[in-house]
Design an enzyme around this catalytic site. Structure first.
Site, PDB file in Angstrom:
ATOM      1  N   LYS A 150       0.758  -1.156   0.008  1.00 44.15           N
ATOM      2  CA  LYS A 150       0.072  -0.142   0.062  1.00 44.15           C
ATOM      3  C   LYS A 150       0.700   1.263  -0.075  1.00 44.15           C
ATOM      4  O   LYS A 150       0.586   2.310  -0.539  1.00 44.15           O
ATOM      5  CB  LYS A 150      -1.069   0.028   1.254  1.00 44.15           C
ATOM      6  N   HIS A 158      -3.961  -9.185  10.223  1.00 44.91           N
ATOM      7  CA  HIS A 158      -4.631  -8.789  11.356  1.00 44.91           C
ATOM      8  C   HIS A 158      -5.922  -9.671  11.981  1.00 44.91           C
ATOM      9  O   HIS A 158      -7.104  -9.206  12.101  1.00 44.91           O
ATOM     10  CB  HIS A 158      -5.318  -7.351  11.015  1.00 44.91           C
ATOM     11  N   ASN A 169      -3.101   6.394   5.774  1.00 42.31           N
ATOM     12  CA  ASN A 169      -2.428   5.347   6.847  1.00 42.31           C
ATOM     13  C   ASN A 169      -1.099   5.391   6.479  1.00 42.31           C
ATOM     14  O   ASN A 169       0.022   4.951   7.220  1.00 42.31           O
ATOM     15  CB  ASN A 169      -2.975   3.830   6.535  1.00 42.31           C
TER      16      ASN A 169
END
Length: 472
Positions: free
Chosen positions: A144, A212, A167
């Site tokens: 990302k 996650h 982010n």
């Protein structure tokens, strides 16, 4: 392969660059609530509180950590601080709750807000409602930050006032006060948990591997959360998706936006890789080729990132020359497969940002071997099978450490990889130096979070470099 959600190349005004000068992908104005509770008072919470207070909103900020732990000495103007507090009483009198990404969805105060019918928006949802420019949003398990940086650089090289963050570093909400022409944001699954109207003009899903799972109940829930990036898109928006990643491709099924894919093999419409170049084919346009001869982004996974970034940047309005300039100029981001030293014929590589199994497996893919692998940290709930499969026959020795050392070690040993457990990263570096031979690669690819030993992945990467530089 037929592309779900595509229109067989039929377009109204989807030329590369059509996002310029349009309000598609921007939020319509809505009055803000008068009293807002912001949960968490680190970087994101501070930015949200400042943005709301500047707009005349009464802001209450709560954080379960005390002021001393946060380093807070006083409240910003217009902000009520409730530090060291948690729970439903914080909701008294508020009309909206904005949780920071680190606040889990099942936190009692959020559960109480939902029961009471109070709206809960993530920071990116609030930011989108305040933006007056098109939004480009990029998500996925890995890649990302590199992809977001490359897209932002391409748009900047095109001369456009570009905000690049999310982010990646700077919260998206700060863009609302910077009046950019376009905003490019990295978006995480945590940020997508509480979105309603977030509508990127160009949304991109890079890949999906288990990550996650200490927070999301299952891989399916994680995938569904990532897919929320596309939920509010409309027919004139773009969804850019990795067609070689089955989970990502499945998550894009049924999107309303125009789907443009990227992957390794040539297709009639989309981006693909060639020998030393990447190519992009869009409807009603000639094939475009971008050379990779000058890029400093290493590894097959970075070719994927470049494929995605080329597609997104062109759809967002960057001309080909600016895209090529960005590919040539971009520096590898810190702690993302960066060579930190070559000593005695041994190359030392830092991929501390490889905080999940998929990322660490991709790190190994970048090297032919032999590799001395340094891995470990906080387990995030996934299996280590993919890492073990890549390590078989390539990793000379795996040095494992941290809370997840036993699980990683067992997975690697099961496929015949030699494993040693060490207590610290510094011990791992010293042992790697002792066993590696000229021509070997010593690779830090932890496959885990860092929080058992370090403040974050960057601190871990800095410690790795320092340990390498301290070798005799």
């Amino acid at each position: 392969m037929d592309e779900p959600g595509s229109e067989s190349g039929k377009r109204s005004d989807d030329r590369p660059g059509a996002a310029r000068g349009t309000r598609a992908g921007t939020a319509s104005y809505m009055p803000l609530p008068r009293r807002v509770l912001v949960l968490g008072f680190r970087r994101t919470g501070q930015a949200v509180a400042a943005a709301l207070a500047a707009r005349g909103v009464t802001v209450r900020v709560a954080d379960a950590r005390p002021a001393a732990a946060l380093g807070v000495t006083g409240a910003p103007p217009g902000v009520e601080l409730r530090l060291g507090e948690d729970g439903p009483p914080l909701l008294s009198g508020v009309e909206l709750v904005v949780p920071s990404p680190g606040v889990p969805r099942d936190a009692p105060v959020l559960a109480a807000a939902v029961r009471r019918g109070l709206p809960v928006w993530s920071e990116i949802e609030l930011a989108f409602r305040l933006l007056s420019c098109p939004l480009v949003a990029i998500t996925g398990t890995n890649g990302k930050s590199t992809t977001t940086s490359l897209v932002g650089l391409a748009l900047a090289r095109a001369g456009r006032r570009t905000f690049t963050g999310g982010n990646l570093g700077t919260p998206l909400i700060t863009a609302a006060d910077q009046t950019p022409e376009i905003a490019v944001a990295e978006v995480s699954s945590f940020q997508l948990e509480w979105v309603e109207r977030l509508r990127p003009r160009v949304g991109c899903l890079l890949n999906l591997t288990p990550d996650h799972l200490d927070r999301h109940a299952s891989f399916a829930e994680y995938r569904e959360t990532k897919a929320r990036l596309f939920a509010a898109q409309e027919a004139h928006d773009f969804a850019v998706v990795n067609r070689d990643d089955a989970a990502a491709w499945g998550a894009a099924a049924g999107v309303r936006a125009r789907l443009v894919s990227f992957g390794a093999s040539a297709v009639a419409c989309g981006a693909f890789a060639g020998e030393g170049f990447v190519a992009l084919r869009l409807p009603d346009a000639a094939e475009e080729r971008y050379g990779l001869g000058r890029t400093r982004l290493a590894g097959a996974h970075n070719v994927e990132n470049i494929l995605a970034a080329v597609t997104v940047a062109r759809l967002a309005g960057a001309p080909p020359a600016a895209v090529q300039a960005a590919i040539d100029e971009i520096e590898p981001l810190p702690h993302r497969l960066a060579c930190v030293a070559e000593r005695g014929g041994i190359a030392w590589w830092d991929d501390s940002k490889a905080t999940n199994v998929g990322a660490a497996a991709r790190s190994l893919d970048a090297f032919a071997g032999p590799v001395v692998l340094l891995a470990g940290g906080v387990d995030k709930g996934g299996a280590y099978d993919a890492l073990a499969a890549r390590a078989r026959g390539k990793v000379r020795l795996a040095l494992v450490f941290g809370e997840a050392a036993d699980r990683i070690g067992a997975a690697l040993a099961a496929v015949g990889v030699a494993v040693e457990r060490v207590r610290t990263l510094e011990q791992a570096v010293a042992r790697a130096a002792a066993v590696a031979a000229p021509g070997d690669t010593a690779l830090l690819a932890p496959a885990c979070a860092s929080f058992d030993m370090f403040a974050d992945y960057a601190a871990r990467g800095r410690a790795f470099r320092a340990a390498v530089e301290a070798l005799p």
